[in-house]
Design an enzyme around this catalytic site. Structure first.
Site, PDB file in Angstrom:
ATOM      1  N   PRO A   1      14.061  -2.674  -3.095  1.00 24.93           N
ATOM      2  CG  PRO A   1      15.609  -4.563  -3.340  1.00 24.93           C
ATOM      3  CD  PRO A   1      15.450  -2.940  -3.674  1.00 24.93           C
TER       4      PRO A   1
ATOM      5  CE1 TYR B   1      19.113  -8.514   7.597  1.00 23.73           C
ATOM      6  CE2 TYR B   1      18.864  -7.413   5.605  1.00 23.73           C
ATOM      7  CZ  TYR B   1      18.471  -7.651   6.753  1.00 23.73           C
ATOM      8  OH  TYR B   1      17.407  -6.714   7.206  1.00 23.73           O
TER       9      TYR B   1
ATOM     10  NE  ARG C   1      11.819   4.475   6.064  1.00 19.34           N
ATOM     11  CZ  ARG C   1      12.815   4.071   6.052  1.00 19.34           C
ATOM     12  NH1 ARG C   1      13.870   3.841   5.276  1.00 19.34           N
ATOM     13  NH2 ARG C   1      13.126   3.091   7.199  1.00 19.34           N
TER      14      ARG C   1
END
Length: 357
Positions: free
Chosen positions: A23, A181, A323
Site C-alpha cells: 500500500p 495511525y 518504492r
C-alpha cells in the site's frame, strides 16, 4: 525452481507469485473517490505481473484520512470506482487487496507537495482523535481522546468498510495497525496513556485492534484472507517491542488473521531507525517462526535476488514492494527473466518478451 514465483494459497485464494504491491498513498483523491490516476497506477502493476496488489490506505471515515486527498471507503458512492479497479486487476491475473485504515492523531495533515503540518479546519481540516490527547509532534493541536461512543464508532466504521470492500470485489483485506495511525496508537504505551479497559496493560492496549479484527472477520468471507499490518517495534525505549509483536501475532492468528505484514516505526517522530536494505525483514522472520503465522516482509527490497532469498530462506511468505514498484511497475516480469522463470506476459506485450536465458 524459484520460490519467489511459487504460488501461495491462503484459505480459498491462490496468489500466483509472492510479489505484492505494498500500500502506497497517492494523495490524489477528491472526497475519497477513485479517479483515472488510481486505475492506471494500480492497473499497470497488474500488467507488470504482481501477484497481489493492495490499494493505498482507504479511510474508513472522513476523519480517518491522513490528508484531505486520501482514498476513502466510508460510503457506498465510493464503490463503482473501486470496482473498476478490482475488475481490471482480476482480468490481468492479480489478486485485489485493500488496506482499511484510520489515521488517528496523524490525520488532517497536508499532502507533502501542498504544504506541511496540520491542515486547519478553516482550510478543510478537522479535529483528530486518538487514544489519548497526546499530539504526534510537540506543539501540534492535541487530538481528542476517544470515549466509548467514539471507539464503538471506529469499530462500526471498519465493519461497514469491510462489507463495502467485499461489494467492490476485493479478495484480501488488510487492517492498518502500523505507522503511528490509530490502531497502533492504542497498541503503544508511548501514545496510549489511558487508564480504562483500553489502556495500561498489554491486553488492554490490544483490545481495540482485536475488536476491529473480530468485526472485520465476521463480515469477511471464510474463503478470503485477512491481513494485519503492524509496526513490529517503535524503535524507542519504553515503546512497542518485537516481543509484543510476537505475542500479538499469536493472538491474531487465533482470531482469524492469516498474515502479518511486518513494518516498523511511525509512532515516534524522533525514533532512530537503522534504515538499510531489508532492514525490516528480521521482524517478519521472527514473527513467522515464533508465532507460527504467515508473514510479509517490507523495507527496501529492491532486486530479484534479494526477494528470492527472503522467500527461499523462509524469512517471509510474501515480499511487499513499494518504492521499487514506483520505479519499475514491471518488476515481476523483469525479476522472472533475471531468475530464469518463464512467466506469461500480457498478450498485448508478448512481442517484447525476451527468450529465457
Amino acid at each position: 525452481m524459484s520460490s519467489l514465483f511459487t504460488p501461495l494459497t491462503i484459505r480459498g485464494l491462490t496468489i500466483k507469485n509472492r510479489i505484492t504491491v505494498s500500500p502506497m498513498c497517492m494523495y490524489s483523491s477528491i472526497d475519497g473517490f477513485v479517479n483515472d490516476w488510481h486505475v492506471v497506477h494500480l492497473g499497470s502493476r497488474a500488467v507488470g505481473g504482481a501477484g497481489l496488489i493492495i490499494t493505498e490506505a482507504a479511510a474508513v471515515s472522513p476523519e480517518g484520512r491522513i490528508t484531505p486527498d486520501d482514498l476513502g471507503i466510508w460510503h457506498d458512492e465510493h464503490l463503482p470506482g473501486l470496482k473498476r479497479i478490482t475488475t481490471f486487476l482480476a482480468e490481468h491475473g492479480a489478486v485485489a487487496g485493500i488496506q482499511l485504515a484510520h489515521a488517528g492523531r496523524k490525520a488532517s495533515t497536508y499532502t507533502s507537495w501542498k504544504g506541511s503540518g496540520i491542515v486547519p479546519e478553516a482550510e478543510g481540516g478537522w479535529q483528530t482523535v486518538a487514544p489519548s490527547a497526546i499530539p504526534f509532534h510537540a506543539g501540534q493541536p492535541a487530538p481528542t481522546e476517544l470515549d466509548q461512543t467514539g471507539i464503538d464508532r471506529v469499530i462500526a466504521d471498519f465493519r461497514a468498510a469491510t462489507l463495502r470492500a467485499l461489494a467492490a470485489g476485493f479478495q484480501v483485506v488488510e487492517i492498518h495497525a502500523a505507522h503511528g495511525y490509530l490502531l497502533q496508537e492504542f497498541l503503544s504505551p508511548l501514545s496510549n496513556a489511558r487508564t480504562d479497559s483500553y489502556g495500561g496493560s498489554f491486553d488492554n492496549r490490544i483490545r481495540l485492534l482485536l475488536q476491529v479484527v473480530e468485526a472485520t472477520r465476521a463480515e469477511w468471507p471464510a474463503e478470503y484472507p485477512l491481513f494485519v499490518r503492524i509496526s513490529a517495534t517503535d524503535w524507542t525505549e519504553g515503546g512497542w517491542t518485537p516481543a509484543d509483536s510476537v505475542a500479538l501475532a499469536a493472538i491474531l492468528k487465533d482470531r482469524g488473521v492469516d498474515l502479518i505484514d511486518c513494518s516498523t516505526g511511525g509512532n515516534v517522530p524522533t525514533a532512530d531507525i537503522p534504515v538499510g536494505p531489508g532492514y525490516q525483514v528480521q521482524f517478519a522472520e521472527k514473527i513467522r517462526q515464533e508465532a507460527d503465522i504467515l508473514t510479509g516482509a517490507v523495507g527496501i527490497i529492491t532486486n530479484a535476488a534479494q526477494a528470492e532469498a527472503i522467500i527461499a530462506s523462509g524469512q517471509a511468505d510474501l515480499v511487499l514492494l513499494a518504492r521499487e514498484m514506483l520505479r519499475d511497475p514491471y518488476f515481476p516480469l523483469h525479476a522472472a527473466q533475471e531468475l530464469g522463470v518463464d512467466v506469461a506476459w500480457p498478450d498485448q506485450y508478448a512481442r517484447a518478451k525476451r527468450a529465457k536465458k
